[in-house]
Every structure is written in structure tokens, then in C-alpha cells.
Design a protein around this motif. Structure first.
Motif, PDB file in Angstrom:
ATOM      1  N   HIS A 203       0.839  -1.261   0.001  1.00  0.00           N
ATOM      2  CA  HIS A 203      -0.091   0.004  -0.052  1.00  0.00           C
ATOM      3  C   HIS A 203       0.884   1.225   0.018  1.00  0.00           C
ATOM      4  O   HIS A 203       0.495   2.299   0.028  1.00  0.00           O
ATOM      5  CB  HIS A 203      -0.824  -0.126   1.023  1.00  0.00           C
ATOM      6  N   ASP A 204       2.292   1.142   0.193  1.00  0.00           N
ATOM      7  CA  ASP A 204       3.035   2.282   0.087  1.00  0.00           C
ATOM      8  C   ASP A 204       4.458   2.055  -0.561  1.00  0.00           C
ATOM      9  O   ASP A 204       4.180   1.270  -1.553  1.00  0.00           O
ATOM     10  CB  ASP A 204       3.351   2.707   1.531  1.00  0.00           C
ATOM     11  N   ARG A 205       5.338   2.805  -0.381  1.00  0.00           N
ATOM     12  CA  ARG A 205       6.564   2.774  -1.223  1.00  0.00           C
ATOM     13  C   ARG A 205       7.713   1.864  -0.299  1.00  0.00           C
ATOM     14  O   ARG A 205       7.964   2.781   0.609  1.00  0.00           O
ATOM     15  CB  ARG A 205       6.934   3.608  -1.944  1.00  0.00           C
ATOM     16  N   LEU A 206       8.216   0.857  -0.453  1.00  0.00           N
ATOM     17  CA  LEU A 206       9.480   0.356   0.027  1.00  0.00           C
ATOM     18  C   LEU A 206      10.726   0.831  -0.728  1.00  0.00           C
ATOM     19  O   LEU A 206      10.790   0.663  -1.951  1.00  0.00           O
ATOM     20  CB  LEU A 206       9.701  -0.961   0.306  1.00  0.00           C
ATOM     21  N   ASP A 207      11.772   1.455  -0.313  1.00  0.00           N
ATOM     22  CA  ASP A 207      12.780   1.683  -1.219  1.00  0.00           C
ATOM     23  C   ASP A 207      13.972   0.639  -0.826  1.00  0.00           C
ATOM     24  O   ASP A 207      13.868  -0.285   0.112  1.00  0.00           O
ATOM     25  CB  ASP A 207      13.334   3.102  -0.679  1.00  0.00           C
ATOM     26  N   LEU A 208      14.959   0.783  -1.531  1.00  0.00           N
ATOM     27  CA  LEU A 208      15.976  -0.312  -1.540  1.00  0.00           C
ATOM     28  C   LEU A 208      17.036  -0.140  -0.519  1.00  0.00           C
ATOM     29  O   LEU A 208      17.321  -1.411   0.014  1.00  0.00           O
ATOM     30  CB  LEU A 208      16.916   0.096  -2.770  1.00  0.00           C
ATOM     31  N   ASP A 209      17.198   0.887   0.361  1.00  0.00           N
ATOM     32  CA  ASP A 209      17.772   1.033   1.393  1.00  0.00           C
ATOM     33  C   ASP A 209      17.097   0.374   2.649  1.00  0.00           C
ATOM     34  O   ASP A 209      17.798  -0.313   3.236  1.00  0.00           O
ATOM     35  CB  ASP A 209      17.852   2.550   1.740  1.00  0.00           C
ATOM     36  N   SER A 210      15.906   0.361   2.628  1.00  0.00           N
ATOM     37  CA  SER A 210      14.788  -0.121   3.499  1.00  0.00           C
ATOM     38  C   SER A 210      15.224  -1.866   3.389  1.00  0.00           C
ATOM     39  O   SER A 210      15.347  -2.695   4.522  1.00  0.00           O
ATOM     40  CB  SER A 210      13.433   0.074   3.588  1.00  0.00           C
ATOM     41  N   LEU A 211      15.173  -2.306   2.153  1.00  0.00           N
ATOM     42  CA  LEU A 211      15.216  -3.759   2.045  1.00  0.00           C
ATOM     43  C   LEU A 211      16.589  -4.235   2.278  1.00  0.00           C
ATOM     44  O   LEU A 211      16.735  -5.324   2.809  1.00  0.00           O
ATOM     45  CB  LEU A 211      14.793  -3.897   0.530  1.00  0.00           C
ATOM     46  N   ALA A 212      17.573  -3.485   2.004  1.00  0.00           N
ATOM     47  CA  ALA A 212      18.979  -4.027   2.266  1.00  0.00           C
ATOM     48  C   ALA A 212      19.106  -3.765   3.681  1.00  0.00           C
ATOM     49  O   ALA A 212      19.904  -4.675   4.240  1.00  0.00           O
ATOM     50  CB  ALA A 212      20.090  -2.895   1.467  1.00  0.00           C
ATOM     51  N   ALA A 213      18.680  -2.867   4.349  1.00  0.00           N
ATOM     52  CA  ALA A 213      18.721  -2.948   5.876  1.00  0.00           C
ATOM     53  C   ALA A 213      18.006  -3.988   6.519  1.00  0.00           C
ATOM     54  O   ALA A 213      18.694  -4.507   7.490  1.00  0.00           O
ATOM     55  CB  ALA A 213      18.096  -1.320   6.521  1.00  0.00           C
ATOM     56  N   LYS A 214      17.193  -4.660   6.149  1.00  0.00           N
ATOM     57  CA  LYS A 214      16.343  -5.555   6.759  1.00  0.00           C
ATOM     58  C   LYS A 214      17.061  -6.816   6.525  1.00  0.00           C
ATOM     59  O   LYS A 214      17.344  -7.627   7.317  1.00  0.00           O
ATOM     60  CB  LYS A 214      14.987  -5.755   5.962  1.00  0.00           C
ATOM     61  N   ALA A 215      17.901  -6.907   5.359  1.00  0.00           N
ATOM     62  CA  ALA A 215      18.728  -8.082   4.842  1.00  0.00           C
ATOM     63  C   ALA A 215      20.142  -7.806   5.628  1.00  0.00           C
ATOM     64  O   ALA A 215      20.978  -8.897   5.710  1.00  0.00           O
ATOM     65  CB  ALA A 215      18.985  -8.056   3.459  1.00  0.00           C
ATOM     66  N   GLY A 216      20.397  -6.620   6.222  1.00  0.00           N
ATOM     67  CA  GLY A 216      21.681  -6.543   6.642  1.00  0.00           C
ATOM     68  C   GLY A 216      23.116  -6.585   5.878  1.00  0.00           C
ATOM     69  O   GLY A 216      24.144  -7.027   6.263  1.00  0.00           O
ATOM     70  N   LEU A 217      22.681  -6.100   4.680  1.00  0.00           N
ATOM     71  CA  LEU A 217      23.818  -5.903   3.596  1.00  0.00           C
ATOM     72  C   LEU A 217      23.755  -4.468   3.138  1.00  0.00           C
ATOM     73  O   LEU A 217      22.753  -3.874   3.162  1.00  0.00           O
ATOM     74  CB  LEU A 217      23.433  -6.815   2.458  1.00  0.00           C
ATOM     75  N   SER A 218      24.603  -4.187   2.504  1.00  0.00           N
ATOM     76  CA  SER A 218      24.871  -2.928   1.809  1.00  0.00           C
ATOM     77  C   SER A 218      24.064  -2.988   0.341  1.00  0.00           C
ATOM     78  O   SER A 218      23.702  -4.031   0.042  1.00  0.00           O
ATOM     79  CB  SER A 218      26.282  -2.457   1.138  1.00  0.00           C
ATOM     80  N   ARG A 219      23.640  -2.031  -0.208  1.00  0.00           N
ATOM     81  CA  ARG A 219      22.946  -1.940  -1.268  1.00  0.00           C
ATOM     82  C   ARG A 219      23.337  -2.677  -2.467  1.00  0.00           C
ATOM     83  O   ARG A 219      22.622  -3.530  -3.056  1.00  0.00           O
ATOM     84  CB  ARG A 219      22.494  -0.599  -1.739  1.00  0.00           C
TER      85      ARG A 219
END
Length: 293
Positions: A203-219
Motif C-alpha cells: 500500500h506504500d513504497r519501500l525503497d532499496l535502502d529499507s530492504l537492504a537494511a532488513k537483510a543486513g547488507l549494503s545496497r
């Protein structure tokens, strides 16, 4: 066809061998000629079960749900345990035996057809890999038992054609049983957790930084690892999940395109329409018109 074990069946076991005349029919029929079983069955606590094949002409898949066995195939010696899926390819001699103190319980199928070459890689048995640990998979047992539903049909053509297509369903569903746990283990990426995060934020917008942070990795490392494992970038997958949801809303509601775009986090409905067409090949309005018949 490779020789099927003539070992005496214990209680609760089934062995089903398709007659030669019907194998010839399955080999030529347009609905079955690409992939068809030759025999299949279920052995319950198979004490004394042993088999040696110096000539092996078909593909054999064995799913062990209890007990254990020793298998020699090619240059490998394998210890098979509950939860293991064993693949014995055509052309590879093999020998297997199960100990009396802990005999295996197995579902198995011999099969052949032009698709077997492609299925070998699709199933994950590249190179010398002959075993995948699936753990307990109730869905797989349902699929194996679906093959066995053909028994008592009197070797009629239509039930056997149905069994062939159940075999295709069984084999094409197998990677869904083992791919995600393997990917998590190899990549130290919890893909299911990441995909759930995407679903929670359609329903909103996830950015790449948020996903990478969740994975614990750099972009950079997140994108590279994700694409290596899935074949697409995380943002591509996230967009495709949004388009799937848009299709559902177009099919099941009378919401306008601007309303649907807003529900999926896009203020600009024209931009969202372009994204939709890029994925689906048609505009949202054409999709709705065609699928409203």
C-alpha cells in the motif's frame, strides 16, 4: 524400462507397474509423450529391500519418509535418511539396501520422456548431486499418493493419462519444497521474510535502502546476492507483487485506476499505468475490459 524390484510387499505397501502396451501408448500420445511414469509405489518399513541395477534405463526418484538406506551410485556412497529425496538418473548403475534394524519407508517413481533432461536441472540435481534434503513435506506425499489413485482402474487409458499429468505436477512442484530453505542457508538471506515485508507494504513504497537494511547488507551486495538467487532485482520483484495486486483489484472491484494506484502507493496513476503495461503487456483499462467477459 529398468527392472523394478520384485521384493515381497509388506502390509500397507503398493507397487504399480504400467504394462508394456500402455507404455507404448503413453510414449506416443500428445498429452503424455513428453513425460510419463513407468512404475511407482509406496513401500512401508521395507525390511530386506535391496536392489542392484547394472543397467538403468529410466529416471528414478525416491522420497524417504522414515528409516535409512545405503546407496552407491556412480562414484558416490550416500547415507539416505528420513526427509531425503534421492535421484538416480538413467544410465548410472546403482545399488541400494536398507538395514533390518531401521528399514526405510519410501515413495518412488520410475519415469521417462524427452523432458527428463530439462527436469534434472530444474529439480536441482546438477552435476553429481543425487540427494536433496526436503524434510517432511506433506504436500509431496499428497502428490505421490495422487499417482497411486490410478490403481483399481483396470489399466484404462484415461486414468493413466491423468497419472502422467499428476507426475508432471509432482516434479514441477518439487523445487517449491526445497528452494527457499536452501536459498536462506546459502545466502544468509531470509527471502520469505523479505517477501513478507514487501507484501506488508504493497500500500506504500519501500525503497532499496529499507530492504537492504532488513537483510543486513549494503545496497550493492544486497542487489547482487538477491539477483544471483532469484534472477531479478528486489525492486523488480516488489513491483511485480504490486502489479499482481492491481490485477486482483481490477478483477474484483469497480475501483478506478487512480484509486487502485493510490492503494498501491502511487500518486501518479499515469506513471502506474505505464508500469502496469510494462509488466502485463496491456494497459490496466484493456486488462479490465478483456477480463470482464
Amino acid at each position: 524400462m529398468s527392472q523394478t524390484s520384485d521384493w515381497p510387499l509388506p502390509p500397507g505397501s503398493v507397487r504399480y507397474i504400467i504394462p508394456q502396451r500402455l507404455r507404448k501408448l503413453l510414449e506416443k500420445h500428445p498429452l503424455t509423450r513428453e513425460l510419463y511414469p513407468l512404475s511407482f509405489g509406496h513401500y512401508q518399513r521395507a525390511r530386506g529391500h535391496s536392489m542392484y541395477r547394472s543397467r538403468h534405463d529410466d529416471e528414478l526418484l525416491i522420497y524417504c519418509t522414515e528409516g535409512e538406506a545405503e546407496v552407491v551410485t556412480g562414484q558416490q556412497k550416500l547415507h539416505i535418511q528420513a526427509g531425503d529425496l534421492l535421484y538416480l538418473p538413467a544410465g548410472e548403475p546403482h545399488h541400494y539396501t536398507t538395514p533390518d534394524h531401521n528399514p526405510w519407508t519410501i515413495h518412488w517413481v520410475h519415469y521417462t520422456g524427452p523432458l527428463t533432461t530439462y527436469l534434472r536441472q530444474y529439480l536441482g540435481f546438477q552435476g553429481n548431486n543425487r540427494r536433496i534434503n526436503l524434510g517432511r513435506q506433506p504436500r509431496l506425499l499428497v502428490d505421490f499418493n495422487g499417482l497411486l489413485s490410478v490403481q483399481d482402474s483396470g489399466f484404462q487409458e484415461q486414468p493413466l493419462i491423468h497419472a502422467c499429468n499428476r507426475l508432471r505436477q509432482l516434479l514441477t512442484a518439487l523445487p517449491l519444497s526445497h528452494k527457499r530453505p536452501q536459498l536462506r542457508q546459502q545466502a544468509e538471506l531470509d527471502l520469505e521474510q523479505l517477501h513478507q515485508l514487501m507484501r506488508d507494504h504493497l500500500h506504500d513504497r519501500l525503497d532499496l535502502d529499507s530492504l537492504a537494511a532488513k537483510a543486513g547488507l549494503s545496497r550493492y551486495h544486497f542487489i547482487a546476492r538477491y539477483k544471483q538467487l532469484t534472477g531479478e532485482t528486489p525492486i523488480q520483484h516488489y513491483l511485480q507483487m504490486k502489479i499482481e495486486r492491481a490485477c486482483h483489484l481490477l478483477d474484483t472491484s469497480d475501483a478506478s485506476l487512480p484509486q487502485i494506484a493510490e492503494q498501491l502507493g502511487y500518486e501518479d496513476s499515469y506513471y502506474f499505468s505505464r508500469l502496469f503495461k510494462k509488466v502485463m503487456g496491456v494497459s490496466p483499462s484493456n486488462y479490465r475490459r478483456v477480463n470482464r467477459y
